[in-house]
Write a protein that holds these residues in place. Structure first.
Motif, PDB file in Angstrom:
ATOM      1  N   GLY A 252       0.742  -2.016  10.111  1.00 58.27           N
ATOM      2  CA  GLY A 252       2.017  -1.942  10.329  1.00 58.27           C
ATOM      3  C   GLY A 252       3.623  -3.419  10.208  1.00 58.27           C
ATOM      4  O   GLY A 252       3.542  -3.829  11.416  1.00 58.27           O
ATOM      5  N   GLY A 258       3.563   1.952   7.919  1.00 56.19           N
ATOM      6  CA  GLY A 258       2.695   2.515   9.223  1.00 56.19           C
ATOM      7  C   GLY A 258       1.658   3.114   8.644  1.00 56.19           C
ATOM      8  O   GLY A 258       2.044   3.302   7.855  1.00 56.19           O
ATOM      9  N   ALA A 304       1.841  -1.296   5.938  1.00 55.63           N
ATOM     10  CA  ALA A 304       1.037  -0.580   5.375  1.00 55.63           C
ATOM     11  C   ALA A 304       0.521  -0.038   3.255  1.00 55.63           C
ATOM     12  O   ALA A 304      -0.062   0.662   3.488  1.00 55.63           O
TER      13      ALA A 304
END
Length: 340
Positions: A252, A258, A304
């Motif tokens: 993240g 994240g 992410a």
């Protein structure tokens, strides 16, 4: 029937190798493999198998910005209480590089493949030792103020980091709520977590981070789904994880974006989990699972949308050498076109 050129205004390129950074909708013919290929956007995130570590181990620390650029260091594997090994990942394979000066597992780690930080860890007594990675070697620098293991970390590089939570030295080990900030030369104690915990997960940078999961002196169960957001000054409780867990991998960029994956959960029938959750700054949502069996005590790195999971321990305590690469929704990927 209209031709491709009539529709797109250009002909299909003939290339000896795939372009390094294709744009959405680009189509080309690879003359080496004799296949038609194109770049499309993914509609959902998914995991894919990557190259294997040279040394399988659990409780490693990780650093890196994507699923093609990562660093894994330290770890343990019974009966070895701590490894000094460092490995670098290029998107297809791991290469052994210079070792840590202090062998350890359960350390905190942050940064990139060329600028990383390692701190804390085991074997006990819980360590204060901090080391900086410059892309070729590790150098010992100023210690943490409080020695601890099983802590979480956030930070952009080896000059800027955050260490939070963790466990002291047994017996009677303290579960910590402490947070320390690194400025490139020393650690400074800053505001504590709201919930003291160990084996928690974290991601982000020194001024914008997430702490989630973990276990402590609460419950039952002792495991938590609690999530806290750091704004550079204070921790604030936000929406909980969908699943209680400890010891998972993370990736993240800050407190708005994240990914967490794997770890131990509170279920006696599914103790090691392969579940993945995505944080969007407000709430968690379940994503595609890691492939195969669940692993805990794994390391992670990336973002992410482009993350990596590596190492860890399986259900029969086997030490994992495997790597999985995450590609999130909306990413540009290459597809091969067939007649079917």
């Amino acid at each position: 029937m209209a031709t491709y050129k009539e529709i797109k205004g250009t002909q299909i390129e003939v290339l000896a190798s795939d372009p390094s950074n294709p744009v959405e909708g680009q189509v080309w013919y690879n003359s080496t493999s004799n296949v038609l290929k194109g770049s499309v956007l993914t509609t959902a995130g998914a995991w894919a198998t990557g190259g294997s570590l040279n040394t399988g181990r659990r409780n490693m620390a990780g650093a890196g910005v994507s699923n093609s650029s990562a660093l894994g260091f330290g770890g343990d594997s019974p009966p070895t209480p701590g490894y000094a090994n460092t490995e670098s990942y290029n998107g297809s394979s791991w290469t052994e590089v210079a070792d840590l000066n202090t062998a350890r597992g359960n350390a905190g780690g942050n940064g990139t493949q060329t600028s990383a930080l390692a701190f804390g860890g085991t074997p006990n007594p819980a360590k204060t030792v901090t080391e900086q990675w410059n892309g070729s070697s590790w150098t010992e620098v100023a210690d943490l103020n409080t020695g601890r293991s099983n802590l979480a970390a956030a930070g952009a590089d080896n000059t800027s980091a955050l260490a939070f939570g963790g466990l002291g030295t047994p017996p009677g080990a303290t579960t910590y709520d402490l947070t320390e900030s690194w400025n490139g030369s020393s650690w400074t104690e800053v505001n504590d977590l709201n919930l003291a915990r160990t084996q928690l997960m974290g991601f982000g940078i020194k001024t914008s981070a997430i702490a989630c999961g973990g276990e402590g002196d609460f419950g039952p169960p002792p495991q938590s789904a609690n999530t806290e957001s750091w704004n550079g000054t204070n921790w604030t409780e936000v929406n909980n994880l969908s699943f209680v867990r400890i010891g998972g991998g993370t990736a993240g960029t800050d407190n708005t974006s994240g990914l967490i994956f794997g770890g131990f959960d509170a279920s006696p029938t599914d103790y090691r989990t392969n579940k993945t959750e995505l944080w969007n700054g407000t709430s968690w949502s379940e994503q595609a699972d890691l492939t195969g069996i669940g692993f805990a005590s794994q390391a992670g790195a990336g973002t992410a949308s482009s993350a990596i999971s590596f190492g860890g321990e399986g259900p029969s305590n086997q030490q994992r050498t495997g790597t999985e690469e995450w590609t999130g929704a909306g990413a540009s990927v290459t597809r091969t076109f067939t007649d079917s």
